[in-house]
Write an enzyme that holds these catalytic residues in place. Structure first.
Site, PDB file in Angstrom:
ATOM      1  CD  GLU A  25      -0.312 -34.954  40.034  1.00  0.00           C
ATOM      2  OE1 GLU A  25       0.189 -34.074  40.746  1.00  0.00           O
ATOM      3  OE2 GLU A  25      -0.130 -34.987  38.799  1.00  0.00           O
ATOM      4  CD  GLU A  38      -1.116 -36.407  33.429  1.00  0.00           C
ATOM      5  OE1 GLU A  38       0.000 -35.902  33.643  1.00  0.00           O
ATOM      6  OE2 GLU A  38      -2.117 -36.162  34.130  1.00  0.00           O
TER       7      GLU A  38
HETATM    8  O1  9MR Z   1       1.248 -29.700  31.309  1.00  0.00           O
HETATM    9  C1  9MR Z   1       0.678 -28.940  32.352  1.00  0.00           C
HETATM   10  C2  9MR Z   1       1.389 -27.607  32.468  1.00  0.00           C
HETATM   11  O2  9MR Z   1       1.153 -26.824  31.318  1.00  0.00           O
HETATM   12  C3  9MR Z   1       0.894 -26.856  33.715  1.00  0.00           C
HETATM   13  O3  9MR Z   1       1.691 -25.703  33.892  1.00  0.00           O
HETATM   14  C4  9MR Z   1       0.996 -27.763  34.939  1.00  0.00           C
HETATM   15  C5  9MR Z   1       0.392 -27.108  36.170  1.00  0.00           C
HETATM   16  O4  9MR Z   1      -0.979 -26.953  36.025  1.00  0.00           O
HETATM   17  O5  9MR Z   1       0.306 -28.980  34.732  1.00  0.00           O
HETATM   18  C6  9MR Z   1       0.816 -29.726  33.651  1.00  0.00           C
HETATM   19  O6  9MR Z   1       0.084 -30.921  33.526  1.00  0.00           O
HETATM   20  C7  9MR Z   1       0.168 -31.824  34.645  1.00  0.00           C
HETATM   21  C8  9MR Z   1      -1.177 -32.505  34.789  1.00  0.00           C
HETATM   22  O7  9MR Z   1      -2.208 -31.553  34.905  1.00  0.00           O
HETATM   23  C9  9MR Z   1      -1.184 -33.442  35.985  1.00  0.00           C
HETATM   24  N1  9MR Z   1      -0.092 -34.391  35.941  1.00  0.00           N
HETATM   25  C10 9MR Z   1       1.244 -33.810  35.681  1.00  0.00           C
HETATM   26  C11 9MR Z   1       1.203 -32.943  34.423  1.00  0.00           C
HETATM   27  C12 9MR Z   1       2.594 -32.433  34.060  1.00  0.00           C
HETATM   28  O8  9MR Z   1       3.090 -31.619  35.084  1.00  0.00           O
END
Ligand code: 9MR
Length: 387
Positions: free
Chosen positions: A163, A277
């Site tokens: 990102e 994802e």
């Molecule tokens: O699903 C993840 C959530 O449990 C965490 O709190 C969050 C922050 O670390 O990240 C979420 O996963 C993200 C992923 O790492 C990157 N793309 C977006 C995902 C959903 O927010």
């Protein structure tokens, strides 16, 4: 043993038997798409949103039955792997990799360099001021070398940078503008932080495939920027092997033609694509209320959290159609697609419940809150079988 625990144990036991027997009755997801791409899910891990994960055994059983690639949801992010400088914690990552090896499941490491989940110590010097460029580069390299090096030969893909691109709507010109997202990595090192990260990861494991992962690539400006960035890196000999399109979708957005544009243009550019994802929320898009909780804001609950008691059948059928359309598209571009991964094993454990708004009840995946296979699950399997 407490009497109240017996029904829970019985439930878990019958579920495990069901999951084990399931392949005898029909194709699993990984089998249905075996000629096209890998089908993946995530390792939710030992804790979910600060609470112990009570469903790990069921999630592992489902993962072993249905999927052939897995991404850690959280436990390989820098805030977990190096919470303090020089203090690395690998216990959960090691367990995940061992589980994957035991079941012949490939692993995607997620993630090394990201604006979020990077502990603040990376960016501060001993006096609490901003760290120098040289020191930050060295810290980033050390982190990558240690984490990638530990799993050398056992992690097939890494989301190296996550990102790093943002967009702005330019009202006057009625178009989006894309640019590198401001973050301490960019502010202190400059855009070269991306190149340094890929080169370092490649040195640490020359066989791992290195991906760039982002959301909203269906916005043309963002996709074009990402593909230009990858072309520029490749021109300079930087090892980068694919683009990760997250795919956090809704029932009606983004449109199929915009999604197809990502698949088509990546193929034209010769950049292998991973759907990294995938989930399809059935709730209204709540990003404008980011950070709110439906428990504090009752007025938002009716509109943004309508299915607390269960998703109505027509909504599940609409979701099944949406998933069928998506997988139909994915198989058409399968020659350039290595993987389709879901961001979650089942509806009972999805980030959609706590982001962007806390306390919602969503149903974004193929497997439901009772671990049942949903209409969307059957729709994609049927679609694959009919080909
Ligand atoms: O699903 C993840 C959530 O449990 C965490 O709190 C969050 C922050 O670390 O990240 C979420 O996963 C993200 C992923 O790492 C990157 N793309 C977006 C995902 C959903 O927010």
């Amino acid at each position: 043993m407490k009497a109240s625990r017996i029904p829970v144990l019985f439930h878990s036991f019958s579920l495990l038997c069901f999951l084990w027997l399931k392949p005898c009755f029909g194709l699993s997801l990984k089998e249905a798409f075996s000629e096209h791409f890998l089908v993946g899910t995530i390792w939710h891990g030992y804790s979910v949103d600060g609470e112990k994960n009570k469903f790990l055994a069921q999630e592992k059983a489902l993962t072993a039955t249905e999927f052939n690639v897995i991404t850690p949801e959280n436990c390989m992010k820098p805030s977990f792997t190096q919470p303090k400088e020089g203090i690395f914690t690998f216990a959960e990552g090691d367990d995940l990799v061992a589980f994957a090896q035991e079941h012949s499941i490939a692993v995607v490491g997620h993630t090394l360099v990201w604006k979020n989940d990077a502990p603040q110590w990376f960016f501060k010097d001993a006096a609490g001021g901003e760290v120098s460029r040289e020191v930050l580069i060295e810290r980033m390299k050390e982190h990558i070398r240690t984490v990638v090096g530990r799993y050398r030969g056992r992690i097939a893909y890494w989301d190296v940078v996550n990102e790093a691109i943002d967009t702005n709507w330019i009202q006057q010109e009625q178009r989006f503008d894309a640019f590198y997202k401001p973050c301490p990595w960019l502010d202190i090192i400059g855009p070269e932080y991306i190149e340094i990260a890929y080169r370092t990861a490649h040195e640490a494991d020359p066989d791992a495939k290195l991906l760039y992962n982002d959301y909203n690539l269906d916005q043309p400006a963002k996709l074009d920027f990402a593909l230009d960035m990858i072309a520029g890196l490749r021109k300079r000999g930087v090892p980068i092997h694919g683009l990760g399109y997250q795919g956090h979708f809704f029932l009606d957005e983004p449109t199929l033609p915009l999604i197809e544009r990502v698949l088509e243009n990546s193929r034209k550019a010769g950049v292998p694509l991973h759907i990294t994802e995938l989930d399809v929320s059935v709730l209204p898009n709540a990003w404008k209320h980011r950070g709110a909780s439906v428990e504090d804001k009752f007025e938002l609950a009716a509109e943004f959290n309508p299915y607390v008691e269960g998703a109505p059948e027509p909504v599940l059928l609409e979701q099944a159609n949406r998933y069928e359309d998506l997988f139909n598209l994915f198989v058409q571009y399968a020659d350039n697609m290595e993987r389709v991964s879901f961001w979650g094993v089942w509806d009972g454990n999805s980030w959609r419940d706590y982001r962007p708004m806390l306390g919602r009840t969503d149903y974004p995946l193929l497997i439901g809150r009772e671990f049942e296979r949903k209409p969307a699950y059957h729709a994609v399997i049927k679609m694959a079988e009919a080909r």
